[in-house]
Design an enzyme around this catalytic site. Structure first.
Site, PDB file in Angstrom:
ATOM      1  N   CYS A 182      64.455   3.891   5.076  1.00 54.30           N
ATOM      2  CA  CYS A 182      63.300   4.526   4.453  1.00 54.30           C
ATOM      3  C   CYS A 182      62.108   3.597   4.639  1.00 54.30           C
ATOM      4  O   CYS A 182      62.186   2.643   5.413  1.00 54.30           O
ATOM      5  CB  CYS A 182      63.572   4.819   2.974  1.00 54.30           C
ATOM      6  SG  CYS A 182      64.054   3.348   2.037  1.00 54.30           S
ATOM      7  N   THR A 183      61.030   3.843   3.946  1.00 52.86           N
ATOM      8  CA  THR A 183      59.809   3.066   4.175  1.00 52.86           C
ATOM      9  C   THR A 183      59.974   1.594   3.816  1.00 52.86           C
ATOM     10  O   THR A 183      59.737   0.707   4.634  1.00 52.86           O
ATOM     11  CB  THR A 183      58.639   3.665   3.371  1.00 52.86           C
ATOM     12  OG1 THR A 183      58.525   5.050   3.672  1.00 52.86           O
ATOM     13  CG2 THR A 183      57.336   2.949   3.707  1.00 52.86           C
TER      14      THR A 183
END
Length: 242
Positions: A182-183
């Protein structure tokens, strides 16, 4: 003056979120910082921007609290402050999944660091010879800005849909080494624990998420940019706004 941007999170029990909110808001305002801090009983998630001196002063104060002494921070720079306000908000979860039994503080899934993942992607397999699949745990509109090459994308609209998507598609993951990403690491941490809990083997989370991968490796195997939730909109593998 170059603006320093930081992103950080930590899963840790916080029974005093109301008092903590007041203290962090006061400290951030005094230092002229902008951004968002989320507090929940399960931990803290923050995105801040300001001068380098102000950022380091804030982090020194935060780490003086033993609960945050080892919080890991991801850095980038920008020409302007990408936030309009400074807000400290109270939430039920720092990233909503609607699965209260998933408590990262009680135990994390195994993680893989950026350099090891870069080697696995180049090899096409992990160190045990298993095929590596990258599982994007972000929302579809984020994935559209950029993702790892050949990553699995289930086109979810919000993270609360992830558990059902895993159950529906788990056959795609069986017998492979699964790296959730994810980020910045927070969603893939919960995602990896959930997959382990339902019996999927060989699951890892990407330590520090895409942003740490960019910072440490320059992004090999990643196509496009990384969507971020501020006025920069997206960062390239050099951590510059696109």
């Amino acid at each position: 003056m170059s603006i320093v941007n930081i992103a950080a999170y930590k899963f840790v029990s916080l029974p005093d979120t109301v008092l903590l909110r007041e203290a962090l808001q006061e400290r951030a305002d005094a230092l002229g910082l902008k951004g968002t801090i989320l507090l929940a009983p399960e931990g803290i998630n923050l995105f801040l921007a300001g001068s380098g001196e102000a950022i380091e002063a804030f982090l020194a104060g935060l780490r003086a609290d033993a609960r945050f002494a080892d919080i890991e921070v991801k850095y980038s720079t920008s020409a302007d402050v990408p936030f309009g306000k400074m807000r400290v908000r109270l939430k039920r979860e720092i990233i909503r999944m609607n699965h209260p039994a998933i408590r990262p503080e009680a135990g994390r899934a195994p993680s893989v660091n950026a350099h090891t993942l870069a080697r696995w992607l180049e090899q096409g397999r992990d160190d045990d010879g298993r095929e590596v699949v990258m599982l994007d745990t972000r929302n579809a509109f984020e994935v559209d800005v950029g993702t790892f090459r050949n990553a699995i994308d289930w086109r979810i609209d919000r993270f609360t849909q992830f558990p059902d998507a895993v159950r529906e598609h788990r056959a795609e993951l069986e017998g492979k080494t699964v790296v959730s990403f994810c980020t910045g690491g927070i969603r893939c941490e919960k995602a990896a624990i959930f997959m382990e809990d339902i019996g999927i083997a060989h699951v890892y989370q990407l330590e520090g998420g895409i942003l740490k991968y960019f910072e440490e490796t320059g992004g090999p195997g990643y196509d496009g940019a990384c969507f971020v939730f501020d006025e920069r909109h997206a960062l390239d593998p050099a951590l510059k706004p696109v």
